[in-house]
Motif scaffolding. Structure first.
Motif, short mmCIF file in Angstrom:
data_model
loop_
_atom_site.label_atom_id
_atom_site.label_comp_id
_atom_site.label_asym_id
_atom_site.label_seq_id
_atom_site.Cartn_x
_atom_site.Cartn_y
_atom_site.Cartn_z
N GLN A 100 0.69 -1.16 -0.07
CA GLN A 100 -0.15 0.01 -0.10
C GLN A 100 0.82 1.25 -0.01
OE1 GLN A 100 -3.49 -0.31 2.79
NE2 GLN A 100 -2.39 -2.27 3.54
N TRP A 101 2.21 1.15 -0.24
CA TRP A 101 3.05 2.25 -0.09
C TRP A 101 2.85 3.25 -1.07
CZ3 TRP A 101 8.20 -1.04 -0.51
CH2 TRP A 101 8.42 -1.73 0.63
N SER A 102 2.86 4.38 -0.82
CA SER A 102 2.74 5.55 -2.02
C SER A 102 4.15 6.07 -1.98
CB SER A 102 1.91 6.51 -1.64
OG SER A 102 2.03 7.31 -0.12
N GLN A 103 5.11 6.11 -1.20
CA GLN A 103 6.58 6.51 -1.18
C GLN A 103 7.51 5.39 -0.54
OE1 GLN A 103 6.49 10.58 0.16
NE2 GLN A 103 6.71 11.11 -2.02
N ALA A 104 8.60 5.50 -1.39
CA ALA A 104 9.75 4.44 -0.79
C ALA A 104 11.12 4.90 -1.42
CB ALA A 104 9.60 3.06 -1.19
N THR A 161 2.85 5.82 -7.42
CA THR A 161 3.25 5.95 -9.08
C THR A 161 4.83 6.06 -9.13
OG1 THR A 161 3.44 8.30 -8.41
CG2 THR A 161 1.36 7.71 -9.22
N ALA A 162 5.04 5.86 -10.14
CA ALA A 162 6.66 5.86 -10.55
C ALA A 162 7.34 7.24 -9.75
CB ALA A 162 7.07 5.75 -11.99
N PHE A 163 6.68 8.31 -9.72
CA PHE A 163 7.48 9.45 -9.25
C PHE A 163 7.76 9.18 -7.57
CE2 PHE A 163 6.97 13.34 -6.67
CZ PHE A 163 8.04 13.96 -7.37
N GLY A 164 6.94 8.42 -6.97
CA GLY A 164 6.81 8.21 -5.49
C GLY A 164 8.17 7.06 -5.19
N VAL A 165 8.13 6.31 -5.91
CA VAL A 165 8.75 5.24 -5.82
C VAL A 165 9.93 4.59 -6.70
CG1 VAL A 165 7.11 3.90 -4.36
CG2 VAL A 165 6.98 3.51 -6.68
N GLY A 166 10.16 5.45 -7.60
CA GLY A 166 10.85 5.26 -8.90
C GLY A 166 12.37 4.60 -8.61
N GLY A 167 13.12 5.07 -7.40
CA GLY A 167 14.31 4.55 -6.90
C GLY A 167 14.05 3.15 -6.86
N LEU A 168 13.02 2.34 -6.43
CA LEU A 168 12.86 1.12 -6.32
C LEU A 168 13.27 0.10 -7.64
CD1 LEU A 168 9.69 0.65 -4.13
CD2 LEU A 168 12.09 0.98 -3.19
#
Length: 628
Positions: A100-104, A161-168
């Motif tokens: 359910q993450w929105s940011q990581a 979205t890719a913006f919030g978790v792009g680093g993964l």
């Protein structure tokens, strides 16, 4: 597994909330406690998002297995999708991890780890997490072990979205590890359609996976040699891999900038502490990093030396004792891996220590001083002797006195006792190590619990299991005297006497006598079955079937347990040892003995009132199991 149905049915049940109530009811039945808030939110939000995606992809007949339990392990995959591959026509399985993450944010030192706001510790990147679930499933489920190509894995972050978790996405993707976010939902649907046919129902493929024979666990000692000399034999999951990576990252930082830090890994029996220790030692050994493994257990260290170093002397030298570092120079090692660290003593000195080495320095300080990265793996509930003091608090305090950073990684899931959390909770409730009192055993499909009416019956049952290819041992509380070791050729004294039945204790010495293995090899040498093991010999080991004799040092009276220190023959209990310490250590002893089995445990008490209580709690008599 908590529930299975077609994607169509899951979506319909999610709509009217009946799915959430069904999952909660099943969870409580299996585990004995309410699901946590994050788990409940996942069932209310993440599973409907997955079911909707499947139906939008035209895959309403795909079978969805929710909270799928990995074999011999208490870890659960959020969902496993079963169907037919559209191109090959073979069964096809997709392991799904829902977040359910929105940011990581990825860890700056290690992209396989990431930081998410609610968590105090780094967690595994979902791509890596699901990839390891897939590998573990292939390793331990016979339905796919010969067909690894049938298993793929995906993480779906439906709030991100890719913006919030792009680093993964910095972690390499492959067939068993992919990640999709809400703004790539169309790609996710294409991914599912490429692996699951819309023309065939998935129920039969699900049946096949669930019927897959559990491949026997790669038990610790039998793979130690390969673990150290060749490559990883165990797949580390979730927080195990986090602990492993944190140590390797600490080693890299220490070597790069010449500083120290301490890592503590905590977990109950069978959470994989020793597996992590071996994996670390193997990796550091291959990299040429100066590292040693140390324990306070003679049995464990000698067995590791024998098995892992059977062909290479240098491998044997990697396994030391906690008191091996009294005269070592500070930071002479890059890493010391302290396994079973709950057995750390106050000092390393004993009666054989030369006066010049009796500095009074605490053992915990010696272990921290000797390496740039000291690693401690421990379970505070396995302290069984007075003077054992390896606790998280002790280690934190020792690190703080030196101004060192101390990382603590808790391990939750466990691999012993068939991966049955329910059994472990039953044991700690039985022994009063957790509040609430003993409860009746509610059988699960992971661990068998049986009650013998005599030691003869227990031994016959275990011997029968050995005839079927299982490993088995009998152990007991330290309630019988221990005769001196016999001379070569003489029979072992049958010290453990219960009525007409009598058997010897395991040997104490370092040589084999009359066919019985030396003490250190009792748990791993097949010839160990003829002797009764004590806690000091059994601790740190596992076998398929465990027979445990509860002696007169722990008896049930009225509505509670009573410990009788006068019934204990353990020489470590001195007159000065407080009753409260004796009580705690005797209960911890039985916790250790009751958590050695991988497949099942057989119980027997020498005390009639206690045996009556166990009949109430265990339910399944051995005779019924044998006739069944």
């Amino acid at each position: 597994m908590l529930f299975r149905a077609s994607a169509k049915s899951v979506a319909a049940m999610a709509l009217d909330s009946s799915l959430y109530f069904h999952l909660t009811e099943q969870f409580v039945h299996l585990h004995g406690y309410q699901p946590g808030p994050s788990e409940a939110r996942s069932w209310q939000r993440s599973i409907p998002a997955l079911a909707t995606a499947l139906n939008d992809a035209g895959l309403g007949d795909v079978e969805v297995m929710l909270e799928y339990a990995l074999p011999l392990n208490s870890k659960r995959a959020d969902a496993v999708l079963a169907g037919i591959h559209p191109r090959t026509g073979e069964p096809s399985y997709v392991v799904v991890e829902l977040k359910q993450w929105s940011q990581a944010e990825p860890d700056e030192d290690d992209p396989t780890l990431c930081h998410v706001d609610p968590y105090a510790h780094p967690v595994l990147n979902p791509i890596e997490q699901v990839r390891r679930y897939c590998q573990y499933l292939v390793d331990f489920n016979g339905a796919v072990s010969e067909h690894p190509h049938r298993v793929s894995g995906v993480a779906f972050l439906h709030n991100a979205t890719a913006f919030g978790v792009g680093g993964l996405f910095d972690v390499e993707s492959d067939e068993r590890g992919r990640l999709f976010t809400s703004d790539r939902r169309g790609e996710f649907l294409d991914y599912l359609r490429a692996r699951l046919s819309d023309r065939h129902a998935g129920a039969r493929a699900a049946d096949e996976l669930l019927a897959g024979k559990t491949v026997p666990s790669k038990q610790l000692m039998s793979v130690a040699a390969k673990e150290v000399r060749e490559r990883e034999q165990f797949v580390l999951l979730d927080e195990q891999q986090v602990a492993y990576r944190m140590v390797l990252n600490a080693v890299r930082r220490a070597r790069r900038s010449d500083h120290k830090e301490v890592v503590v890994v905590t977990g109950g029996p069978g959470t994989g502490k020793s597996v992590i220790a071996l994996a670390l030692l193997g990796e550091l050994y291959r990299q040429g990093v100066p590292a040693l493994h140390a324990t306070g257990s003679q049995s464990f260290t000698k067995t590791m030396r024998k098995v892992a170093g059977s062909r290479k002397r240098e491998v044997q030298e990697l396994f030391k004792y906690f008191n091996s570092f009294m005269t070592a120079e500070k930071n002479s090692l890059d890493v010391v891996i302290c396994d079973e660290a709950h057995r750390i003593r106050e000092t390393s000195a004993n009666r054989y220590t030369p006066a010049a080495h009796r500095t009074g320095k605490r053992q915990i300080d010696e272990l921290i001083d000797v390496a740039k990265v000291p690693v401690f793996l421990l379970d505070e509930h396995q302290v069984v002797r007075p003077g054992e003091m390896g606790t998280v608090g002790d280690i934190r305090a020792a690190a703080a006195r030196r101004g060192l950073t101390c990382h603590v990684v808790p391990l939750d899931s466990q691999f012993r006792c068939g991966g049955s959390d329910a059994y472990l909770r039953w044991v700690v409730r039985l022994l009063g190590l957790e509040p609430g009192g003993p409860v009746v055993w509610d059988p699960d499909d992971r661990m068998r619990l049986l009650l013998a009416e005599s030691p003869e019956e227990m031994e016959a049952f275990l011997d029968e299991r050995r005839g079927q290819g299982y490993g088995a041992r009998m152990s007991a509380g330290y309630c019988w005297p221990w005769s001196p070791e016999p001379k070569p050729g003489q029979p072992l004294p049958a010290d453990v006497r219960i009525g007409d039945w009598a058997r010897p204790w395991n040997l104490r010495g370092e040589r084999s006598v009359s066919g019985a293995p030396p003490s250190a090899l009792w748990a791993t040498d097949p010839a160990g079955f003829g002797q009764v093991g004590c806690v000091y010999t059994a601790q740190g080991f596992e076998y398929d079937w465990s027979g445990v004799i509860i002696g007169p040092d722990l008896v049930w009276r009225g509505d509670r347990w009573v410990t009788d220190r006068t019934a204990s023959k353990d020489p470590v209990f001195k007159r000065s040892t407080p009753d409260t310490d004796v009580d705690r250590l005797i209960r911890n002893t039985y916790k250790v003995l009751l958590t050695r089995g991988m497949v099942g445990t057989v119980l027997y008490s020498t005390d009639p009132e206690t045996q009556d209580k166990l009949r109430e709690l265990v339910g399944m008599p051995l005779a019924a199991a044998m006739s069944g």
